[in-house]
Write a protein that holds these residues in place. Structure first.
Motif, PDB file in Angstrom:
ATOM      1  N   THR A 116      -6.635  -8.260   4.563  1.00 25.57           N
ATOM      2  CA  THR A 116      -7.319  -7.232   5.313  1.00 25.57           C
ATOM      3  C   THR A 116      -6.519  -5.955   5.275  1.00 25.57           C
ATOM      4  O   THR A 116      -5.338  -5.934   4.937  1.00 25.57           O
ATOM      5  CB  THR A 116      -7.504  -7.654   6.779  1.00 25.57           C
ATOM      6  OG1 THR A 116      -6.218  -7.844   7.338  1.00 25.57           O
ATOM      7  CG2 THR A 116      -8.313  -8.917   6.894  1.00 25.57           C
ATOM      8  N   GLU A 117      -7.148  -4.877   5.674  1.00 26.44           N
ATOM      9  CA  GLU A 117      -6.478  -3.602   5.718  1.00 26.44           C
ATOM     10  C   GLU A 117      -5.296  -3.666   6.649  1.00 26.44           C
ATOM     11  O   GLU A 117      -5.346  -4.261   7.719  1.00 26.44           O
ATOM     12  CB  GLU A 117      -7.478  -2.568   6.231  1.00 26.44           C
ATOM     13  CG  GLU A 117      -7.250  -1.197   5.640  1.00 26.44           C
ATOM     14  CD  GLU A 117      -8.346  -0.267   6.051  1.00 26.44           C
ATOM     15  OE1 GLU A 117      -8.167   0.433   7.051  1.00 26.44           O
ATOM     16  OE2 GLU A 117      -9.384  -0.274   5.381  1.00 26.44           O
ATOM     17  N   GLY A 118      -4.162  -3.073   6.240  1.00 21.15           N
ATOM     18  CA  GLY A 118      -2.986  -3.082   7.088  1.00 21.15           C
ATOM     19  C   GLY A 118      -1.982  -4.123   6.670  1.00 21.15           C
ATOM     20  O   GLY A 118      -0.873  -4.150   7.179  1.00 21.15           O
ATOM     21  N   THR A 119      -2.316  -5.023   5.730  1.00 22.74           N
ATOM     22  CA  THR A 119      -1.367  -6.012   5.265  1.00 22.74           C
ATOM     23  C   THR A 119      -0.312  -5.327   4.412  1.00 22.74           C
ATOM     24  O   THR A 119      -0.637  -4.605   3.468  1.00 22.74           O
ATOM     25  CB  THR A 119      -2.083  -7.095   4.439  1.00 22.74           C
ATOM     26  OG1 THR A 119      -3.055  -7.709   5.272  1.00 22.74           O
ATOM     27  CG2 THR A 119      -1.113  -8.127   3.941  1.00 22.74           C
ATOM     28  N   CYS A 157       2.498  -9.642  13.270  1.00 24.66           N
ATOM     29  CA  CYS A 157       1.063  -9.403  13.165  1.00 24.66           C
ATOM     30  C   CYS A 157       0.330 -10.320  14.127  1.00 24.66           C
ATOM     31  O   CYS A 157       0.933 -11.145  14.820  1.00 24.66           O
ATOM     32  CB  CYS A 157       0.579  -9.658  11.730  1.00 24.66           C
ATOM     33  SG  CYS A 157       0.900 -11.344  11.154  1.00 24.66           S
ATOM     34  N   THR A 158      -0.978 -10.175  14.161  1.00 26.84           N
ATOM     35  CA  THR A 158      -1.844 -11.091  14.894  1.00 26.84           C
ATOM     36  C   THR A 158      -2.889 -11.617  13.923  1.00 26.84           C
ATOM     37  O   THR A 158      -3.474 -10.841  13.162  1.00 26.84           O
ATOM     38  CB  THR A 158      -2.527 -10.392  16.071  1.00 26.84           C
ATOM     39  OG1 THR A 158      -1.548 -10.058  17.060  1.00 26.84           O
ATOM     40  CG2 THR A 158      -3.576 -11.296  16.726  1.00 26.84           C
ATOM     41  N   ALA A 209      -6.418 -13.205  13.708  1.00 23.38           N
ATOM     42  CA  ALA A 209      -7.648 -13.437  14.468  1.00 23.38           C
ATOM     43  C   ALA A 209      -8.441 -14.540  13.786  1.00 23.38           C
ATOM     44  O   ALA A 209      -8.832 -14.403  12.626  1.00 23.38           O
ATOM     45  CB  ALA A 209      -8.468 -12.159  14.549  1.00 23.38           C
ATOM     46  N   SER A 219      -6.529 -16.418  18.712  1.00 24.24           N
ATOM     47  CA  SER A 219      -5.579 -15.483  18.123  1.00 24.24           C
ATOM     48  C   SER A 219      -4.218 -16.136  18.003  1.00 24.24           C
ATOM     49  O   SER A 219      -3.790 -16.868  18.910  1.00 24.24           O
ATOM     50  CB  SER A 219      -5.459 -14.213  18.977  1.00 24.24           C
ATOM     51  OG  SER A 219      -6.710 -13.557  19.094  1.00 24.24           O
ATOM     52  N   GLU A 223      -8.426 -13.343   9.818  1.00 27.93           N
ATOM     53  CA  GLU A 223      -7.907 -12.124   9.208  1.00 27.93           C
ATOM     54  C   GLU A 223      -6.596 -11.739   9.874  1.00 27.93           C
ATOM     55  O   GLU A 223      -6.363 -12.035  11.047  1.00 27.93           O
ATOM     56  CB  GLU A 223      -8.911 -10.977   9.317  1.00 27.93           C
ATOM     57  CG  GLU A 223      -9.186 -10.522  10.734  1.00 27.93           C
ATOM     58  CD  GLU A 223     -10.052  -9.269  10.776  1.00 27.93           C
ATOM     59  OE1 GLU A 223     -10.123  -8.579   9.743  1.00 27.93           O
ATOM     60  OE2 GLU A 223     -10.639  -8.988  11.832  1.00 27.93           O
ATOM     61  N   THR A 259      -4.195  -8.904  11.268  1.00 35.26           N
ATOM     62  CA  THR A 259      -4.305  -7.557  11.816  1.00 35.26           C
ATOM     63  C   THR A 259      -2.933  -7.077  12.280  1.00 35.26           C
ATOM     64  O   THR A 259      -1.945  -7.820  12.242  1.00 35.26           O
ATOM     65  CB  THR A 259      -5.279  -7.529  12.999  1.00 35.26           C
ATOM     66  OG1 THR A 259      -4.687  -8.209  14.123  1.00 35.26           O
ATOM     67  CG2 THR A 259      -6.593  -8.212  12.644  1.00 35.26           C
ATOM     68  N   GLU A 260      -2.902  -5.850  12.740  1.00 34.08           N
ATOM     69  CA  GLU A 260      -1.679  -5.329  13.343  1.00 34.08           C
ATOM     70  C   GLU A 260      -1.354  -6.134  14.605  1.00 34.08           C
ATOM     71  O   GLU A 260      -2.243  -6.742  15.206  1.00 34.08           O
ATOM     72  CB  GLU A 260      -1.858  -3.852  13.704  1.00 34.08           C
ATOM     73  CG  GLU A 260      -1.970  -2.936  12.495  1.00 34.08           C
ATOM     74  CD  GLU A 260      -0.732  -2.987  11.622  1.00 34.08           C
ATOM     75  OE1 GLU A 260       0.391  -2.912  12.177  1.00 34.08           O
ATOM     76  OE2 GLU A 260      -0.872  -3.122  10.398  1.00 34.08           O
TER      77      GLU A 260
END
Length: 281
Positions: free
Chosen positions: A2-5, A29-30, A32, A40, A126, A128-129
């Motif tokens: 996902t975006e941010g990896t 990271c988290t 989801a 989470s 995914e 995420t931040e």
């Protein structure tokens, strides 16, 4: 992905492989997770520090439902930290719970959530931040987490799939004519579980109602089942999830009668998401 990896994950075909990759990269990271129950997974510097899922009580539920902290005090703590990044420190600084006690509760909630998530297959996930969450522990490795989940499932398992079935089955008191021992001789925790088993609640519902861990409640339910004090509710549910209230029973009188080793959820290699599955509770 996902975006941010920050870096490509070498192997994310299932949750254990993903956590191992995050550990290697010392990521924060988290993750989801979608599905039933979903949740989470919070990772800091490659270590898992917390998990949250509707399948098991979290730290907040354990503190409030057990009566360890009152609603008013909890609301004041949350109001003092709107970002929820320093809730643990605030709880300790206000003297509401000891640092050591909160660490034990934090780890207990983490392992219990991992256990609950292991009983079903997720739809997808995914990265995420990092999302702020309540925890107070140094974090555990993916290997330790998976080992604890396997130990719990092996402890409860009678046959393949029996642990997941026990988690989603609504329980009710057995007929008084078939009792194998007097109810008033049971430990208080067993009497509480017995009073909460009203034919509508699953093990998860009982755990939330009493402010106890799912695994601990399932151990007590297995004890009560083995002694003929409770039995599965036989009314058909058509596979629908439980909608029973998760509040504690108003009274708990002494005479109240009212897979082999497993890992965290897996998904199929080469797929962005696993096939949809029927909810199991």
């Amino acid at each position: 992905m996902t975006e941010g990896t920050e870096e490509p994950l070498p192997d994310s075909r299932n949750i254990p492989a993903l956590l191992a990759a995050l550990r290697t990269q010392h990521r924060s990271c988290t993750v989801a997770v979608t599905g039933t129950p979903g949740g989470s997974i919070h990772v800091r510097d490659g270590l898992v520090v917390a998990m949250e899922t509707p399948g098991a009580p979290g730290i907040e539920g354990l503190l409030l439902r057990s009566g360890r902290i009152g609603e008013q005090a909890w609301s004041a703590v949350r109001a003092s930290d709107t970002t929820h990044e320093h809730l643990a420190a605030e709880l300790v600084d206000r003297g509401l719970v000891g640092a050591g006690e909160l660490e034990v509760i934090s780890l207990s909630a983490l392992f219990d959530a991992a256990f609950a998530l292991s009983l079903s297959v997720p739809d997808s996930w995914e990265v995420t931040e990092p999302v702020p969450t309540l925890y107070r522990n140094a974090g555990v490795t993916p290997e330790r987490l998976l080992g604890e989940v396997s130990r719990r499932i092996n402890f409860l398992a009678g046959e393949p799939g029996s642990v997941a079935a026990l988690a989603r089955t609504r329980m009710q008191p057995a007929s008084t004519a078939h009792l194998s021992e007097p109810v008033d001789r049971l430990p208080a925790r067993h009497r509480a579980v017995l009073a909460a088993a009203d034919g509508r609640r699953t093990a998860r519902d009982i755990a939330f109602a009493l402010g106890r861990g799912l695994f601990a409640v399932m151990i007590d339910l297995r004890h009560l089942l083995d002694r003929g004090l409770v039995r599965p509710h036989t009314h058909p549910t058509n596979g629908r999830p439980s909608t029973a209230a998760r509040n504690a029973p108003s009274v708990v009188p002494p005479s109240a009668m009212a897979p082999p080793a497993a890992s965290l959820p897996r998904r199929l290699p080469g797929r962005n998401s696993a096939p949809a599955r029927r909810p199991h509770d």
